[in-house]
Write a protein that holds these residues in place. Structure first.
Motif, PDB file in Angstrom:
ATOM      1  N   ARG A  19      70.583 -48.262  -5.576  1.00 27.25           N
ATOM      2  CA  ARG A  19      71.128 -47.793  -4.305  1.00 27.25           C
ATOM      3  C   ARG A  19      72.567 -48.284  -4.192  1.00 27.25           C
ATOM      4  NH1 ARG A  19      68.047 -50.227  -1.268  1.00 27.25           N
ATOM      5  NH2 ARG A  19      66.568 -48.572  -0.694  1.00 27.25           N
ATOM      6  N   THR A  20      73.497 -47.378  -3.910  1.00 27.13           N
ATOM      7  CA  THR A  20      74.896 -47.736  -3.723  1.00 27.13           C
ATOM      8  C   THR A  20      75.323 -47.350  -2.316  1.00 27.13           C
ATOM      9  OG1 THR A  20      75.380 -47.353  -6.076  1.00 27.13           O
ATOM     10  CG2 THR A  20      77.258 -47.439  -4.563  1.00 27.13           C
ATOM     11  N   LEU A  21      75.749 -48.340  -1.528  1.00 29.80           N
ATOM     12  CA  LEU A  21      76.186 -48.084  -0.163  1.00 29.80           C
ATOM     13  C   LEU A  21      77.573 -47.444  -0.186  1.00 29.80           C
ATOM     14  CD1 LEU A  21      75.034 -51.397   1.562  1.00 29.80           C
ATOM     15  CD2 LEU A  21      73.856 -49.177   1.503  1.00 29.80           C
ATOM     16  N   VAL A  22      77.724 -46.338   0.534  1.00 25.86           N
ATOM     17  CA  VAL A  22      78.988 -45.609   0.531  1.00 25.86           C
ATOM     18  C   VAL A  22      80.101 -46.457   1.132  1.00 25.86           C
ATOM     19  CG1 VAL A  22      80.188 -43.604   1.481  1.00 25.86           C
ATOM     20  CG2 VAL A  22      77.875 -43.348   0.557  1.00 25.86           C
ATOM     21  N   ALA A  23      79.826 -47.160   2.219  1.00 25.94           N
ATOM     22  CA  ALA A  23      80.867 -47.892   2.937  1.00 25.94           C
ATOM     23  C   ALA A  23      81.441 -49.045   2.131  1.00 25.94           C
ATOM     24  CB  ALA A  23      80.323 -48.394   4.271  1.00 25.94           C
ATOM     25  N   SER A  24      80.578 -49.767   1.425  1.00 25.72           N
ATOM     26  CA  SER A  24      81.026 -50.984   0.741  1.00 25.72           C
ATOM     27  C   SER A  24      81.055 -50.888  -0.778  1.00 25.72           C
ATOM     28  CB  SER A  24      80.115 -52.160   1.126  1.00 25.72           C
ATOM     29  OG  SER A  24      78.798 -51.941   0.630  1.00 25.72           O
ATOM     30  N   GLY A  25      80.345 -49.909  -1.332  1.00 25.45           N
ATOM     31  CA  GLY A  25      80.232 -49.816  -2.785  1.00 25.45           C
ATOM     32  C   GLY A  25      79.208 -50.779  -3.362  1.00 25.45           C
ATOM     33  N   GLU A  26      78.536 -51.537  -2.511  1.00 27.17           N
ATOM     34  CA  GLU A  26      77.527 -52.497  -2.984  1.00 27.17           C
ATOM     35  C   GLU A  26      76.371 -51.752  -3.631  1.00 27.17           C
ATOM     36  OE1 GLU A  26      74.404 -55.790  -1.156  1.00 27.17           O
ATOM     37  OE2 GLU A  26      75.926 -54.875   0.123  1.00 27.17           O
ATOM     38  N   ARG A  27      75.955 -52.238  -4.807  1.00 27.99           N
ATOM     39  CA  ARG A  27      74.887 -51.580  -5.556  1.00 27.99           C
ATOM     40  C   ARG A  27      73.785 -52.567  -5.863  1.00 27.99           C
ATOM     41  NH1 ARG A  27      77.064 -48.801 -10.654  1.00 27.99           N
ATOM     42  NH2 ARG A  27      77.806 -47.369  -9.046  1.00 27.99           N
ATOM     43  N   SER A  28      72.544 -52.107  -5.743  1.00 28.63           N
ATOM     44  CA  SER A  28      71.396 -52.949  -6.078  1.00 28.63           C
ATOM     45  C   SER A  28      70.312 -52.086  -6.690  1.00 28.63           C
ATOM     46  CB  SER A  28      70.849 -53.666  -4.844  1.00 28.63           C
ATOM     47  OG  SER A  28      70.443 -52.728  -3.859  1.00 28.63           O
ATOM     48  N   ARG A  29      69.500 -52.696  -7.511  1.00 31.28           N
ATOM     49  CA  ARG A  29      68.396 -51.982  -8.139  1.00 31.28           C
ATOM     50  C   ARG A  29      67.204 -51.973  -7.175  1.00 31.28           C
ATOM     51  NH1 ARG A  29      65.426 -53.459 -13.907  1.00 31.28           N
ATOM     52  NH2 ARG A  29      63.523 -52.322 -13.458  1.00 31.28           N
ATOM     53  N   ILE A  30      66.629 -50.810  -6.943  1.00 30.63           N
ATOM     54  CA  ILE A  30      65.529 -50.673  -5.986  1.00 30.63           C
ATOM     55  C   ILE A  30      64.379 -51.605  -6.335  1.00 30.63           C
ATOM     56  CG2 ILE A  30      63.774 -49.097  -5.082  1.00 30.63           C
ATOM     57  CD1 ILE A  30      66.573 -48.497  -4.034  1.00 30.63           C
ATOM     58  N   ASP A  31      64.020 -51.651  -7.606  1.00 31.35           N
ATOM     59  CA  ASP A  31      62.855 -52.431  -8.004  1.00 31.35           C
ATOM     60  C   ASP A  31      63.102 -53.934  -7.970  1.00 31.35           C
ATOM     61  OD1 ASP A  31      60.177 -52.299  -8.618  1.00 31.35           O
ATOM     62  OD2 ASP A  31      60.512 -52.394 -10.768  1.00 31.35           O
ATOM     63  N   ALA A  32      64.359 -54.333  -7.749  1.00 28.60           N
ATOM     64  CA  ALA A  32      64.670 -55.759  -7.640  1.00 28.60           C
ATOM     65  C   ALA A  32      64.635 -56.237  -6.192  1.00 28.60           C
ATOM     66  CB  ALA A  32      66.031 -56.055  -8.243  1.00 28.60           C
ATOM     67  N   GLU A  33      64.457 -55.304  -5.246  1.00 31.57           N
ATOM     68  CA  GLU A  33      64.432 -55.662  -3.832  1.00 31.57           C
ATOM     69  C   GLU A  33      63.030 -56.151  -3.467  1.00 31.57           C
ATOM     70  OE1 GLU A  33      65.795 -52.149  -1.909  1.00 31.57           O
ATOM     71  OE2 GLU A  33      67.871 -52.440  -2.543  1.00 31.57           O
ATOM     72  N   ASP A  34      62.677 -57.271  -4.049  1.00 31.38           N
ATOM     73  CA  ASP A  34      61.328 -57.825  -3.920  1.00 31.38           C
ATOM     74  C   ASP A  34      61.287 -58.813  -2.764  1.00 31.38           C
ATOM     75  OD1 ASP A  34      58.892 -59.072  -4.162  1.00 31.38           O
ATOM     76  OD2 ASP A  34      58.999 -59.280  -6.330  1.00 31.38           O
ATOM     77  N   PRO A  35      60.555 -58.521  -1.687  1.00 31.71           N
ATOM     78  CA  PRO A  35      60.538 -59.432  -0.542  1.00 31.71           C
ATOM     79  C   PRO A  35      59.867 -60.767  -0.810  1.00 31.71           C
ATOM     80  CG  PRO A  35      58.951 -57.656  -0.250  1.00 31.71           C
ATOM     81  CD  PRO A  35      59.764 -57.314  -1.458  1.00 31.71           C
ATOM     82  N   THR A  36      59.175 -60.895  -1.947  1.00 34.98           N
ATOM     83  CA  THR A  36      58.547 -62.178  -2.281  1.00 34.98           C
ATOM     84  C   THR A  36      59.547 -63.141  -2.898  1.00 34.98           C
ATOM     85  OG1 THR A  36      57.886 -61.489  -4.503  1.00 34.98           O
ATOM     86  CG2 THR A  36      56.367 -60.994  -2.700  1.00 34.98           C
ATOM     87  N   GLY A  37      60.735 -62.631  -3.250  1.00 35.47           N
ATOM     88  CA  GLY A  37      61.752 -63.493  -3.849  1.00 35.47           C
ATOM     89  C   GLY A  37      61.591 -63.673  -5.335  1.00 35.47           C
ATOM     90  N   SER A  38      60.770 -62.832  -5.985  1.00 33.67           N
ATOM     91  CA  SER A  38      60.558 -62.937  -7.428  1.00 33.67           C
ATOM     92  C   SER A  38      61.832 -62.563  -8.173  1.00 33.67           C
ATOM     93  CB  SER A  38      59.422 -61.999  -7.863  1.00 33.67           C
ATOM     94  OG  SER A  38      58.233 -62.315  -7.175  1.00 33.67           O
ATOM     95  N   ALA A  39      61.897 -62.965  -9.428  1.00 29.15           N
ATOM     96  CA  ALA A  39      63.045 -62.626 -10.260  1.00 29.15           C
ATOM     97  C   ALA A  39      63.108 -61.122 -10.465  1.00 29.15           C
ATOM     98  CB  ALA A  39      62.939 -63.335 -11.607  1.00 29.15           C
TER      99      ALA A  39
END
Length: 234
Positions: A111-131
């Motif tokens: 996911r890349t935010l249009v406003a900031s250009g910040e990018r993150s992998r969807i599958d890494a958005e783990d709410p448990t805090g796993s690697a």
């Protein structure tokens, strides 16, 4: 069995929270999905993905903005957004909650935010805090078959599929035939790690059975290499 009310959620901010469902950590092989809940009047930031996304409204009413075109959605209306097209969802109600069920067509979706250009992998958005989850390793085997044995080879691979499917770390198997050279095939198998293939499967009785099944059909041993994803553009 995945029950959303029993799984951890990630606070997206601005009144939105996401519950990942099918992830690589839970056995995903080709897609990701989950649920995002919106409080009354909530919206998420305009963004793009590097893979196709489909969203189903499963509660309430929503507004979707796709490349600047805004559309109101009712429950069970479904969107299909191609890769790299900017979009976002909003809760159309100022008083009632809204939920969407989303699916991404690649394990490597970002996911890349249009406003900031910040990018993150969807599958890494783990709410448990796993690697961050590791990418699946792809074994690519180039196999040349003997003249007149193509159909026998395809049948042998189909017969061998259960051998791979029960192997530790094996996730996917596909077989492709060359258009230019009908005697050439490419076998691709997704593994959790190279070790699962090289040390685990190759040292097993199932590997020996696999080689026995194709022995009379191939012109020589498969030429094998391993690959990891570098870029998913769309």
């Amino acid at each position: 069995m995945l029950r959303p009310d029993e799984l951890p959620a990630r606070d997206r901010g601005a009144g939105a929270r996401t519950v990942p469902l099918v992830t690589t950590a839970r056995g995903a092989t080709s897609f990701l999905n989950g649920i995002t809940e919106f409080e009354a009047g909530a919206a998420i930031g305009h963004h793009t993905h590097n893979a196709t996304e489909s969203v189903v409204v499963i509660q309430g009413e929503a507004v979707v903005d796709i490349a600047g075109e805004r559309t109101r959605l009712r429950c069970f209306d479904t969107t299909l957004v191609p890769a790299n097209v900017a979009h976002h969802f909003e809760n159309a109600s100022a008083t009632e909650p809204m939920k969407i069920f989303w699916t991404y067509a690649s394990l490597e979706t970002t996911r890349t935010l249009v406003a900031s250009g910040e990018r993150s992998r969807i599958d890494a958005e783990d709410p448990t805090g796993s690697a961050e989850p590791a990418s699946v390793v792809r074994e690519a085997a180039r196999i040349t078959v003997l003249p007149g044995r193509a159909k026998d080879f395809e049948a042998a691979v189909a017969a061998a599929a259960p051998l791979f499917q029960r192997a530790r770390g094996a996730r996917t198997l596909t077989l492709e035939r060359s258009h230019e050279d009908p005697l050439e095939y490419r076998l691709e198998i997704g593994w959790d790690s190279v070790e699962d293939h090289v040390t685990g499967f190759r040292g097993s009785a199932d590997f020996r059975e696999w080689r026995r099944l194709i022995a009379d059909c191939v012109a020589g041993p498969p030429e094998v290499m391993h690959f990891r994803p570098v870029l998913t553009a769309f």
